[in-house]
Design a protein around this motif. Structure first.
Motif, short mmCIF file in Angstrom:
data_model
loop_
_atom_site.label_atom_id
_atom_site.label_comp_id
_atom_site.label_asym_id
_atom_site.label_seq_id
_atom_site.Cartn_x
_atom_site.Cartn_y
_atom_site.Cartn_z
N ASN A 255 0.81 -1.22 0.00
CA ASN A 255 0.00 0.00 0.00
C ASN A 255 0.85 1.27 0.00
O ASN A 255 0.32 2.37 -0.05
N ALA A 256 2.17 1.08 0.07
CA ALA A 256 3.05 2.24 0.21
C ALA A 256 2.96 3.18 -0.97
O ALA A 256 3.11 4.40 -0.82
N ALA A 257 2.73 2.64 -2.17
CA ALA A 257 2.73 3.47 -3.37
C ALA A 257 1.62 4.52 -3.36
O ALA A 257 1.68 5.49 -4.09
N THR A 258 0.61 4.31 -2.54
CA THR A 258 -0.49 5.28 -2.47
C THR A 258 -0.47 6.06 -1.16
O THR A 258 -1.42 6.76 -0.84
N THR A 259 0.61 5.93 -0.39
CA THR A 259 0.75 6.67 0.86
C THR A 259 1.54 7.94 0.62
O THR A 259 2.61 7.91 0.02
N VAL A 260 1.00 9.06 1.09
CA VAL A 260 1.58 10.37 0.82
C VAL A 260 1.89 11.08 2.13
O VAL A 260 1.18 10.92 3.12
N VAL A 261 2.97 11.85 2.13
CA VAL A 261 3.29 12.74 3.25
C VAL A 261 3.25 14.16 2.73
O VAL A 261 3.88 14.49 1.73
N THR A 262 2.48 15.03 3.40
CA THR A 262 2.43 16.44 3.03
C THR A 262 2.77 17.30 4.24
O THR A 262 2.42 16.96 5.37
N LYS A 263 3.47 18.42 3.99
CA LYS A 263 3.87 19.33 5.08
C LYS A 263 3.52 20.76 4.70
O LYS A 263 3.66 21.16 3.55
N SER A 264 3.05 21.51 5.69
CA SER A 264 2.75 22.92 5.47
C SER A 264 3.70 23.78 6.31
O SER A 264 4.38 23.28 7.22
N THR A 265 3.75 25.06 6.02
CA THR A 265 4.74 25.95 6.65
C THR A 265 4.47 26.22 8.12
O THR A 265 5.30 26.83 8.78
N ASP A 266 3.32 25.78 8.65
CA ASP A 266 3.07 25.88 10.08
C ASP A 266 3.62 24.68 10.84
O ASP A 266 3.43 24.56 12.06
N GLY A 267 4.33 23.79 10.13
CA GLY A 267 4.94 22.63 10.77
C GLY A 267 4.06 21.41 10.88
O GLY A 267 4.47 20.40 11.44
N ARG A 268 2.86 21.47 10.33
CA ARG A 268 1.95 20.33 10.41
C ARG A 268 2.26 19.34 9.29
O ARG A 268 2.36 19.71 8.13
N ILE A 269 2.45 18.06 9.67
CA ILE A 269 2.74 16.99 8.73
C ILE A 269 1.63 15.94 8.81
O ILE A 269 1.25 15.51 9.90
N PHE A 270 1.12 15.54 7.64
CA PHE A 270 0.11 14.49 7.58
C PHE A 270 0.62 13.34 6.72
O PHE A 270 1.19 13.56 5.65
N VAL A 271 0.41 12.12 7.21
CA VAL A 271 0.62 10.91 6.41
C VAL A 271 -0.77 10.38 6.09
O VAL A 271 -1.56 10.12 6.99
N TRP A 272 -1.07 10.22 4.80
CA TRP A 272 -2.42 9.82 4.43
C TRP A 272 -2.42 8.89 3.23
O TRP A 272 -1.46 8.82 2.48
N SER A 273 -3.51 8.16 3.08
CA SER A 273 -3.66 7.20 1.99
C SER A 273 -4.41 7.85 0.84
O SER A 273 -5.55 8.29 1.01
N ALA A 274 -3.78 7.88 -0.33
CA ALA A 274 -4.44 8.45 -1.50
C ALA A 274 -5.53 7.53 -2.02
O ALA A 274 -6.54 7.98 -2.56
N SER A 275 -5.36 6.22 -1.87
CA SER A 275 -6.35 5.27 -2.37
C SER A 275 -7.60 5.23 -1.48
O SER A 275 -8.72 5.10 -1.97
N GLU A 276 -7.40 5.36 -0.16
CA GLU A 276 -8.53 5.31 0.78
C GLU A 276 -9.06 6.69 1.14
O GLU A 276 -10.15 6.83 1.69
N GLY A 277 -8.26 7.74 0.83
CA GLY A 277 -8.71 9.09 1.11
C GLY A 277 -8.87 9.41 2.57
O GLY A 277 -9.82 10.10 2.97
N LYS A 278 -7.92 8.97 3.40
CA LYS A 278 -8.03 9.23 4.84
C LYS A 278 -6.65 9.39 5.47
O LYS A 278 -5.64 8.90 4.95
#
Length: 345
Positions: A255-278
């Motif tokens: 499932n790793a290929a659809t797992t994304v990490v995004t970061k914003s300039t306020d320091g918040r990091i999210f790891v989320w699934s692109a396939s499951e949308g959560k």
């Protein structure tokens, strides 16, 4: 339990000759590679980290000049050179972007620029390059993002642009899905957009160069919601500041290929699934000011690194719950913001 990252300490400090802020640092993550590279001012440097902790070996030092004028380099990425070299032992190529919109390909074996990816006229980048992304399943291709609001898909082997995506001036970050079928764009408003690479172009890129003419067609993709891109709203993922970096996790998990990490300039990091949308996990980088460091993930998808405005680098376990970090690396003497960080395999 004790993990390798928990024993990390600062062992080596390198001061580069340009004496300015390093814009990007990146590891060459192919198996058994020890190379990493940096860009700062008008210089790009490739190091051998085989004996990291004792010393760094300098492999290539390149000064970027156009028409006898120094032009600042803004970002870099390693790319596959398999079909772009005649050397019997192979080659490694570093792609660098500059503040004028030119992309140069540097050969380690040649210790020189072997080609430039640039288009004169309306099809070219008219402003500085901000992101360069490669795709593991599509060697020889490159995605670039520039301040002119365009993302461009390049064939490095053909040394030409294949498609231009009108992503808009709000685009801040770029991440290419491992399958190559789409890429993620993060914006100034904290929005996430999924841009599609059309089926005809995908089919052409997967064919040998000698068997297809389809990729020779230059494409211009306008911004049309629901057709060329769609807005993403994963459950539990909410960036309230500009999304300045994104990465796909490529590990052993199917499932790793659809797992994304995004970061914003306020320091918040999210790891989320692109396939499951959560959302899967999230962290808040400890910082008192804007967090403008980019992020990186190890090749096995287990560790994530990010820096803060006080010069501290944090290492996180991607699979662990909670806000705790595995390692906290203090700066050596100088407390300046972390602009870029990278982690090897």
């Amino acid at each position: 339990k004790k993990v390798p990252a928990s024993g990390m300490t600062v062992r080596t400090v390198v001061r580069e000759s340009h004496f300015t802020e390093i814009q990007k640092v990146v590891f060459h993550k192919q198996e058994s590679s020890n190379l990493f590279a940096t860009v700062g001012a008008n210089q790009a440097t490739i190091y051998d980290g085989r004996h990291f902790g004792e010393y760094c070996g300098l492999v290539v030092h390149y000064k970027h000049e156009e028409e006898e004028e120094a032009v600042c380099l803004t970002t870099c990425a390693f790319t596959d050179a398999t079909k772009h070299t005649v050397h019997p032992r192979g080659d490694v190529e570093l792609v660098v972007g500059d503040a004028r919109g030119t992309i140069s390909v540097i050969s380690v074996a040649e210790t020189a620029v072997t080609c430039e990816l640039r288009e004169d006229g309306p099809d070219g980048h008219s402003k500085g390059i901000t992101r360069l992304e490669t795709c593991t399943s599509l060697p020889g291709f490159l995605l670039s993002l520039a301040q002119d609001g365009k993302a461009k898909l390049w064939s490095i082997y053909e040394e030409r642009c294949l498609a231009t995506f009108q992503v808009g001036s709000a685009a801040q970050s770029l991440a290419w899905c491992p399958s190559g079928e789409w890429f993620l764009v993060g914006t100034k408003t904290g929005a996430l957009e999924k841009w599609f690479v059309d089926d005809d172009l995908m089919q052409a890129m997967r064919q040998p160069l000698t068997t297809t003419t389809e990729r020779r067609k230059r494409r211009k993709i306008e911004k049309a919601s629901g057709k060329t891109f769609e807005k993403l709203s994963p459950r539990g993922v909410s960036h309230s500041a500009p999304v300045d970096d994104a990465k796909f996790i490529e590990g052993g998990d199917s499932n790793a290929a659809t797992t994304v990490v995004t970061k914003s300039t306020d320091g918040r990091i999210f790891v989320w699934s692109a396939s499951e949308g959560k959302r899967l996990r999230s962290w808040k980088v400890p910082c008192t000011g804007p967090c403008t460091s980019d992020i990186d993930v190890s090749g096995d998808g287990k560790y994530l690194v990010v820096g803060n405005s006080a010069g501290i680098v944090y290492v996180y376990d991607v699979e662990a719950e909670g806000e705790s970090w595995l390692a906290r690396l203090e700066p050596y003497k100088l407390r300046k913001r972390v602009r870029s960080c990278a982690i090897s395999n």
